[in-house]
Scaffold this motif. Structure first.
Motif, PDB file in Angstrom:
ATOM      1  N   GLY A  17      -4.144  42.170  -5.774  1.00  0.00           N
ATOM      2  CA  GLY A  17      -4.672  42.657  -4.510  1.00  0.00           C
ATOM      3  C   GLY A  17      -6.150  42.988  -4.639  1.00  0.00           C
ATOM      4  O   GLY A  17      -6.574  43.597  -5.621  1.00  0.00           O
ATOM      5  N   GLY A  18      -6.933  42.585  -3.639  1.00  0.00           N
ATOM      6  CA  GLY A  18      -8.361  42.879  -3.647  1.00  0.00           C
ATOM      7  C   GLY A  18      -9.203  41.885  -4.401  1.00  0.00           C
ATOM      8  O   GLY A  18     -10.416  42.069  -4.540  1.00  0.00           O
ATOM      9  N   ILE A  19      -8.610  40.796  -4.879  1.00  0.00           N
ATOM     10  CA  ILE A  19      -9.359  39.818  -5.665  1.00  0.00           C
ATOM     11  C   ILE A  19     -10.126  38.838  -4.788  1.00  0.00           C
ATOM     12  O   ILE A  19     -11.004  38.125  -5.262  1.00  0.00           O
ATOM     13  CB  ILE A  19      -8.409  39.057  -6.625  1.00  0.00           C
ATOM     14  N   GLY A  20      -9.790  38.771  -3.491  1.00  0.00           N
ATOM     15  CA  GLY A  20     -10.529  37.898  -2.576  1.00  0.00           C
ATOM     16  C   GLY A  20      -9.801  36.639  -2.175  1.00  0.00           C
ATOM     17  O   GLY A  20     -10.438  35.642  -1.811  1.00  0.00           O
ATOM     18  N   LYS A  21      -8.466  36.660  -2.169  1.00  0.00           N
ATOM     19  CA  LYS A  21      -7.696  35.457  -1.837  1.00  0.00           C
ATOM     20  C   LYS A  21      -7.902  35.062  -0.368  1.00  0.00           C
ATOM     21  O   LYS A  21      -8.140  33.884  -0.063  1.00  0.00           O
ATOM     22  CB  LYS A  21      -6.205  35.712  -2.095  1.00  0.00           C
ATOM     23  N   SER A  22      -7.801  36.028   0.555  1.00  0.00           N
ATOM     24  CA  SER A  22      -7.931  35.710   1.983  1.00  0.00           C
ATOM     25  C   SER A  22      -9.326  35.223   2.313  1.00  0.00           C
ATOM     26  O   SER A  22      -9.510  34.303   3.121  1.00  0.00           O
ATOM     27  CB  SER A  22      -7.592  36.945   2.829  1.00  0.00           C
ATOM     28  N   ARG A  23     -10.317  35.832   1.700  1.00  0.00           N
ATOM     29  CA  ARG A  23     -11.685  35.409   1.982  1.00  0.00           C
ATOM     30  C   ARG A  23     -11.928  33.982   1.505  1.00  0.00           C
ATOM     31  O   ARG A  23     -12.585  33.183   2.173  1.00  0.00           O
ATOM     32  CB  ARG A  23     -12.674  36.371   1.325  1.00  0.00           C
ATOM     33  N   LEU A  24     -11.382  33.648   0.345  1.00  0.00           N
ATOM     34  CA  LEU A  24     -11.527  32.283  -0.149  1.00  0.00           C
ATOM     35  C   LEU A  24     -10.777  31.308   0.757  1.00  0.00           C
ATOM     36  O   LEU A  24     -11.261  30.206   1.046  1.00  0.00           O
ATOM     37  CB  LEU A  24     -10.992  32.195  -1.584  1.00  0.00           C
ATOM     38  N   ALA A  25      -9.596  31.706   1.229  1.00  0.00           N
ATOM     39  CA  ALA A  25      -8.831  30.852   2.138  1.00  0.00           C
ATOM     40  C   ALA A  25      -9.597  30.610   3.431  1.00  0.00           C
ATOM     41  O   ALA A  25      -9.619  29.495   3.975  1.00  0.00           O
ATOM     42  CB  ALA A  25      -7.473  31.484   2.429  1.00  0.00           C
ATOM     43  N   THR A  26     -10.232  31.653   3.943  1.00  0.00           N
ATOM     44  CA  THR A  26     -11.029  31.526   5.167  1.00  0.00           C
ATOM     45  C   THR A  26     -12.170  30.537   4.965  1.00  0.00           C
ATOM     46  O   THR A  26     -12.438  29.677   5.816  1.00  0.00           O
ATOM     47  CB  THR A  26     -11.583  32.909   5.565  1.00  0.00           C
ATOM     48  N   ALA A  27     -12.836  30.669   3.815  1.00  0.00           N
ATOM     49  CA  ALA A  27     -13.930  29.744   3.523  1.00  0.00           C
ATOM     50  C   ALA A  27     -13.407  28.317   3.354  1.00  0.00           C
ATOM     51  O   ALA A  27     -14.086  27.350   3.726  1.00  0.00           O
ATOM     52  CB  ALA A  27     -14.653  30.193   2.255  1.00  0.00           C
ATOM     53  N   LEU A  28     -12.204  28.168   2.819  1.00  0.00           N
ATOM     54  CA  LEU A  28     -11.615  26.834   2.649  1.00  0.00           C
ATOM     55  C   LEU A  28     -11.384  26.180   4.010  1.00  0.00           C
ATOM     56  O   LEU A  28     -11.683  24.997   4.204  1.00  0.00           O
ATOM     57  CB  LEU A  28     -10.305  26.944   1.875  1.00  0.00           C
ATOM     58  N   VAL A  29     -10.848  26.946   4.964  1.00  0.00           N
ATOM     59  CA  VAL A  29     -10.633  26.396   6.313  1.00  0.00           C
ATOM     60  C   VAL A  29     -11.958  25.917   6.894  1.00  0.00           C
ATOM     61  O   VAL A  29     -12.062  24.818   7.449  1.00  0.00           O
ATOM     62  CB  VAL A  29      -9.983  27.455   7.224  1.00  0.00           C
ATOM     63  N   ALA A  30     -12.998  26.752   6.772  1.00  0.00           N
ATOM     64  CA  ALA A  30     -14.294  26.370   7.326  1.00  0.00           C
ATOM     65  C   ALA A  30     -14.834  25.116   6.659  1.00  0.00           C
ATOM     66  O   ALA A  30     -15.361  24.210   7.321  1.00  0.00           O
ATOM     67  CB  ALA A  30     -15.277  27.519   7.162  1.00  0.00           C
ATOM     68  N   ALA A  31     -14.711  25.040   5.338  1.00  0.00           N
ATOM     69  CA  ALA A  31     -15.226  23.884   4.613  1.00  0.00           C
ATOM     70  C   ALA A  31     -14.485  22.609   4.996  1.00  0.00           C
ATOM     71  O   ALA A  31     -15.089  21.538   5.139  1.00  0.00           O
ATOM     72  CB  ALA A  31     -15.110  24.130   3.108  1.00  0.00           C
TER      73      ALA A  31
END
Length: 836
Positions: A120-134
């Motif tokens: 928890g808190g490692i940044g999984k959701s943020r990376l997923a969000t960036a993946l969608v954008a990319a």
């Protein structure tokens, strides 16, 4: 249409100063459509949303949020909005490599079930969000993303996924959900992201079936726990390295306090903060938010306990991300009750526990040994516990904040006393099995188990002092070099009833040169011993005799050692007899009676081996015999015995003692006219010392090896290096204990003998200093050195005018630090005195 999209269009248009007409012209959409869109009275198609985004020149997180808002509708939540944009990295810091790898995985299509995992808190959701954008901006893939954190029923997950793919509303089909999705896709490429699957991993088989039935579907999920299905490709997120963590801290700190700047003055403190919180992105951001009210230096001071400090996250974050405590507790909710109990138990292992320890403790506490791996597996999968491998064994540790929470939870448990007793009992059993022999798998490992043993001893001294093996504890602290700490613990054990704790504490005081402290502890122990306790009296008289020997009080030393020998016979203990013989040999050698020392040490070695004594005590006598042979001019014998001693010490990881034995071997090889072999041996000694896990309070060994290295390098023609070592080490050695000063005297004599023909003036001064040190120690110059020194002095007298010689001799005999450093400089190749 989603109200969020209307607000986003209006906000972004106004932020760039664009009218509705201008936006219509740039996007190719009618002005009326733009007006209706901002009023929320129309729902544009996806291509229109993309056109508006392009006209507004949105990128990164802004683009992700905008496109997600344009897609959302029905009961499907959009991908969580990321934090505000930080520039070209799409809101990411230190994750560009992972993002690139994920984009390549999805584009390639070889891996169609991908799990982004980490604590928890490692940044999984943020990376997923960036993946969608990319994927949406850089490919023509159809990408759908939903946040499933609100879904707690695993049976609903496939339905939610189907709704994201097929759209909301009744289907009118009687086909199973998976078949309906397969029929709809018919091989069409689609990427589906399911964010926050932590609580619905039980749906993993259904998701795997969905992927198998839909060849064009790529499924990306984020979860603290892997799904553990066939074909799953894991992307594990690690904490941020310090440079990236510092970058993230600086960016978030500037958001919290616009006046914050990363400067040369605060960079060290910021780096320390990032290291202390383990590079966990959420913890870094929570720490940075504290820059509203603290400086980095003030924050460092308060991170001894992280949970009370790392709070106050942004109000629009999920509750689990508003504090580090909430994040960890949310992770704990993901595991079963037995695993949560295991988490609490691990709070009693400050340094983590090896599997044997954890299983032993769990068994005492009522958990079957066969269930331990399952509980540990749950904790490791959720990132609450880390596993490392050392010497082929797994160690399970809690990162600092998890350890802090585990300790809190353990303190609140009704069975806290049972847990502490089980852990302490296990550690004390392991300690008692350590005897200086090659360590069995369940014995204490010096260094790695230090914190665990420290906690166990603190508990045992209060609750079960009788369970402490005083002799094993002494050996442990002798080996680790932590003399001061060991002395304090042994004294506390003595106060709790373990009388011999004072004797063993005195022996540690002796090792660090505190003769008065050693004698005080020995005298107190002797007064408290039962007259019939012969073994205890042997150890006590040994301590007092050795202390007297160190003070060069030969009469008192001999009296105590002979008394010890008398008590050893009724004790019927060969090990005690051998130890007394060894110490008698030390006294004889110190007093210059080398023949008696040889006889006593040889007898001690025979008895030690017959009694099966430990490697440390056998190695000690072997090294004594090696030093004796060197002093008597028996170079080959000295080298062989020293090599054997080094091997014995190294076999139990006593690298400091092995290093000193190798330095003895180096001097013996030098006496045998083998400077190259001597250099290799002294290099080996330094390598062993550098590899010692914990030098602790032992400063003497390093000093001795440096002094001996100067002699070897001098003989090898490396004059400048030898001179530099002497100038740096000699002042420290002269202010140390008796034994170290005697080693300095040997060193001065050896340099004098080698300097006679290059600089007889300096040689005369060094020879005088050597003799003065031995006189000060109330000890004659040892036999072999005496002959060499006499020859050097005679040569210096011949080569030097009487007045010059007299001045040099007085200079050396003064033992002035300044004079000795100046004389040591003469070893260097460019610092020769002129004979006047």
């Amino acid at each position: 249409m989603s109200e969020a999209l209307s607000e986003l269009v209006r906000r972004h248009r106004r932020s760039v100063g664009m009218s509705q007409a201008e936006l219509a012209g740039r996007s190719g959409i009618s002005e009326r459509a733009i007006r209706d869109l901002e009023r929320g009275s129309s729902r544009p198609r996806q291509h229109s949303v993309r056109a508006i985004a392009g006209a507004l020149r949105l990128a990164g997180p802004d683009l992700v949020v905008f496109l997600s808002a344009g897609r959302s509708g029905g009961g499907i939540a959009p991908v969580p909005a990321p934090v505000p944009a930080l520039g070209a990295g799409m809101g990411l810091v230190g994750r560009r490599r992972e993002l690139g790898a994920l984009v390549d995985l999805v584009r390639g299509g070889r891996h169609r079930q991908i799990t982004i995992t980490g604590p928890g808190g490692i940044g999984k959701s943020r990376l997923a969000t960036a993946l969608v954008a990319a994927l949406e901006t850089g490919t023509d893939l159809d990408v759908r993303g939903i946040d499933v954190s609100a879904v707690h029923d695993p049976t609903l997950l496939v339905e939610v996924a189907a709704e994201a793919i097929l759209g909301p509303g009744p289907s009118g089909s009687r086909l199973p959900t998976v078949e309906r999705v397969a029929a709809e896709l018919r091989g069409r490429r689609l990427v589906l992201l399911l964010d926050c699957c932590d609580r619905v991993v039980a749906a993993a088989p259904d998701l795997a079936l969905l992927v198998r039935r839909c060849p064009g579907l790529t499924l990306v999920v984020t979860s603290q726990r892997p799904l553990r299905v066939t074909g799953e490709r894991l992307v594990r997120l690690a904490p941020l390295p310090p440079p990236e963590a510092v970058e993230l801290f600086a960016l978030r700190a500037a958001e919290a306090n616009p006046a914050f700047e990363l400067t040369l003055d605060n960079a060290a403190a910021v780096t320390s903060v990032c290291v202390r919180v383990g590079g966990l992105p959420l913890a870094v951001e929570l720490a940075a938010a504290r820059m509203r009210i603290l400086t980095p230096a003030e924050l460092v001071e308060r991170l001894g306990r992280q949970l009370p400090v790392l709070t106050d996250g942004a109000a629009d974050l999920p509750a689990r991300h508003r504090s580090l405590r909430a994040t960890i507790e949310s992770s704990l909710d993901l595991v079963d009750p037995p695993a949560r109990a295991m988490f609490d138990w691990l709070g009693a292992f400050p340094a983590g526990g090896v599997l044997d320890d954890v299983e032993a403790v769990a068994t005492v506490l009522g958990a079957g040994a066969g269930s331990v791996l399952g509980m540990l597996g749950e904790l490791v999968d959720t990132g609450l516990v880390r596993t490392t491998t050392e010497a082929g064994r797994s160690r399970y540790t809690l990162p600092d904040p998890m350890s802090e929470l585990a300790a809190e939870r353990l303190a609140a448990r009704d069975d806290r006393g049972r847990v502490d007793a089980a852990v302490a009992g296990r550690l004390l059993v392991r300690l008692s099995r350590w005897s200086g022999q090659p360590a069995p798998t369940d014995s204490i490992v010096v260094g790695r188990d230090a914190d665990n043993l420290r906690a166990a001893l603190a508990w045992a001294v209060v609750h079960r002092p009788g369970d402490i093996d005083i002799h094993a504890l002494y050996r442990y602290f002798q080996l680790s070099g932590r003399y001061v700490e060991g002395e304090a613990i042994l004294v506390r054990a003595a106060a709790a009833g373990q009388v011999l704790g004072r004797v063993r504490a005195g022996q540690l005081a002796l090792l660090r040169g505190d003769l008065a402290g050693a004698e005080r502890l020995g005298t107190a122990a002797l007064a408290g011993l039962d007259p019939a306790d012969h073994a205890g009296r042997v150890l006590t008289h040994l301590l007092l005799g050795t202390a007297a020997s160190e003070r060069r009080d030969a009469g008192t030393a001999r009296r105590h050692l002979r008394t010890a020998l008398r008590h050893a016979r009724p004790a019927g203990d060969d090990q005690l007899t051998a130890t007394v013989l060894n110490n008698l040999g030390v006294l004889s050698a110190t007093m210059g009676n080398l023949r008696a020392a040889d006889r006593q040490w040889t007898a001690a070695l025979v008895v030690k081996r017959r009694a099966g004594m430990g490697a440390i005590t056998i190695g000690t006598t072997l090294n004594n015999l090696a030093e004796l042979a060197r002093e008597r001019g028996q170079a080959a014998l000295a080298a062989g015995r020293a090599d054997e001693a080094a091997s014995v010490f190294a076999s139990v990881g006593f690298h400091r003692a092995a290093a000193q034995a190798q330095s003895t071997r180096a001097l013996a090889l030098l006496a045998d006219d083998a400077p190259a072999a001597a250099t290799a041996a002294i290099d080996r000694a330094e390598a062993l010392l550098a590899g010692a896990s914990d030098a602790g309070d032992d400063e003497r060994t390093a000093l001795v090896i440096r002094l001996r290295r100067s002699v070897v390098l001098h003989a090898a023609g490396r004059f400048a290096e030898a001179s530099e070592i002497m100038g740096r080490t000699m002042p420290v050695a002269l202010s140390a204990d008796h034994r170290t000063r005697e080693e300095a005297a040997f060193t001065l004599g050896a340099h004098a003998a080698r300097l006679v023909h290059r600089d007889p003036v300096a040689a005369a001064g060094l020879a005088a200093a050597c003799t003065a040190l031995f006189t000060q120690a109330n000890r004659p110059v040892p036999g072999n050195l005496a002959g060499v020194l006499d020859g050097a002095v005679a040569a210096c007298r011949t080569a030097t005018p009487p007045a010059v010689y007299a001045r040099a001799e007085a200079d050396g005999a003064s033992l002035s630090t300044v004079a000795l450093v100046r004389l040591a400089a003469a070893i260097g190749p460019d610092r020769h005195h002129q004979v006047r």
